[in-house]
Design an enzyme around this catalytic site. Sequence first.
Site, PDB file in Angstrom:
ATOM      1  N   ARG A 161     -12.995  15.205   6.825  1.00  0.00           N
ATOM      2  CA  ARG A 161     -13.750  15.526   5.607  1.00  0.00           C
ATOM      3  C   ARG A 161     -15.205  15.820   5.939  1.00  0.00           C
ATOM      4  NH1 ARG A 161     -11.742  10.101   2.970  1.00  0.00           N
ATOM      5  NH2 ARG A 161      -9.525  10.534   2.735  1.00  0.00           N
ATOM      6  N   ASN A 211       0.873  -1.174   0.000  1.00  0.00           N
ATOM      7  CA  ASN A 211       0.000   0.000   0.000  1.00  0.00           C
ATOM      8  C   ASN A 211       0.906   1.219   0.000  1.00  0.00           C
ATOM      9  OD1 ASN A 211      -1.816   2.061   0.450  1.00  0.00           O
ATOM     10  ND2 ASN A 211      -2.836   1.100   2.179  1.00  0.00           N
TER      11      ASN A 211
END
Length: 412
Positions: A245, A11
């Site tokens: 967010r 990743n």
Amino acid sequence: MSRPARVLVLNSGSSSLKYQLIDMDAGDRLASGLVERIGERSSRVVHTPPARAGRRRERTERIADHGEALRAASAELRTDGLGLDSPELAAVGHRVVHGGPRFTEPALVDDEVLAEIEKLVPLAPLHNPANLRGIRTARELRPDLPQVAVFDTAFHATMPEHAYRYAVDTATADAHLVRRYGFHGTSHAYVSRRAAELLGRPYEDTNVIVLHLGNGASASAVAGGRCVDTSMGLTPLEGLVMGTRSGDLDPAVVFHLSRVAGMGVDEIDELLNKKSGLVGLCGDNDMREIRRRIDEGDRAAELAFAVYTHRLRKYIGAYTAVLGRVDAVVFTAGVGENAAEVREAAVAGLEGFGLAVDAGRNAVRSGEPRLVSPEGARTAVAVVPTDEELEIARQAFALASSRDGGPEKRHA
């Protein structure tokens, strides 16, 4: 000699590289690690070896780029007898954040696939370039080994057009690939399948709402193993309230801030992605700290928690309508797995849908999949720890094992 059955999962972030080595025959995690602060003066390498090989190792040194990072990871693995050059390695599975409309399944990486992922960089400018660096570096180190790209967006590719299309001018949307894609797909795939196993039902006959609640958060409606709707959209900004967010927002807020506050596009982007959500509401994005502040009577923390859980209830209700029949609401990821108060508040008032939590069951901390709803509840409430790396490994191993038939790529 037995067939190779190990998969290295990578990743690659903008300044980090996470890795796990998984034995697919045993389902065991052999080793894992992290290289962070890549490109900085004091990069950090952390490696967790197999239990038999001793304790976690950690060191600080300068790691200039992702190539050096992967070489450092390989050196750590080699110390444990698990190097990147091992003949037991069957494939490298790479997390790729955005697959656009083209990649709806894992893809065996070749030059064409790399070029297509490169074209999708405008859809994920912070993530896809780093993912690409990881793939290219691994190909250089092991050009003979199957490299498999597994896309965060792929699980959501089964959404019907009426669910993924935005109500904007069709020609403009199609020209610029504007539509709902969804993210956290490997988590939603893994958790929805494990939830069916927990319920003792066939996956193809199980309807679940999955709530992946970490610093990033997303919901999905999964009918018989197929995603039919999800909360994140063109980007991971849409949907649930998250750590930093905003989630769902009137798009005119952007125009308003531009006209009235004189803010530029980059400023608004940073506001909505990095200074909103829980941190924008109360200054904290750690749910444990928010709950501590609530216990002390902190009004801002109370409001942040209420906004967060109100949005969860809205999505549970909406996806119940989408699915028609819901067998389980499933919580996963850091907050979903560990914050009992969030689970309780998310289903509070939804008794009409057959949803409730049992206080005793909900308070139990465990790393195992479990039901937290009362015995005999019409709709189960479950906690299923996610394992995105294992899901990536499974998909990469399956594709690498069938590579004689050629790359399995289906285009939307």
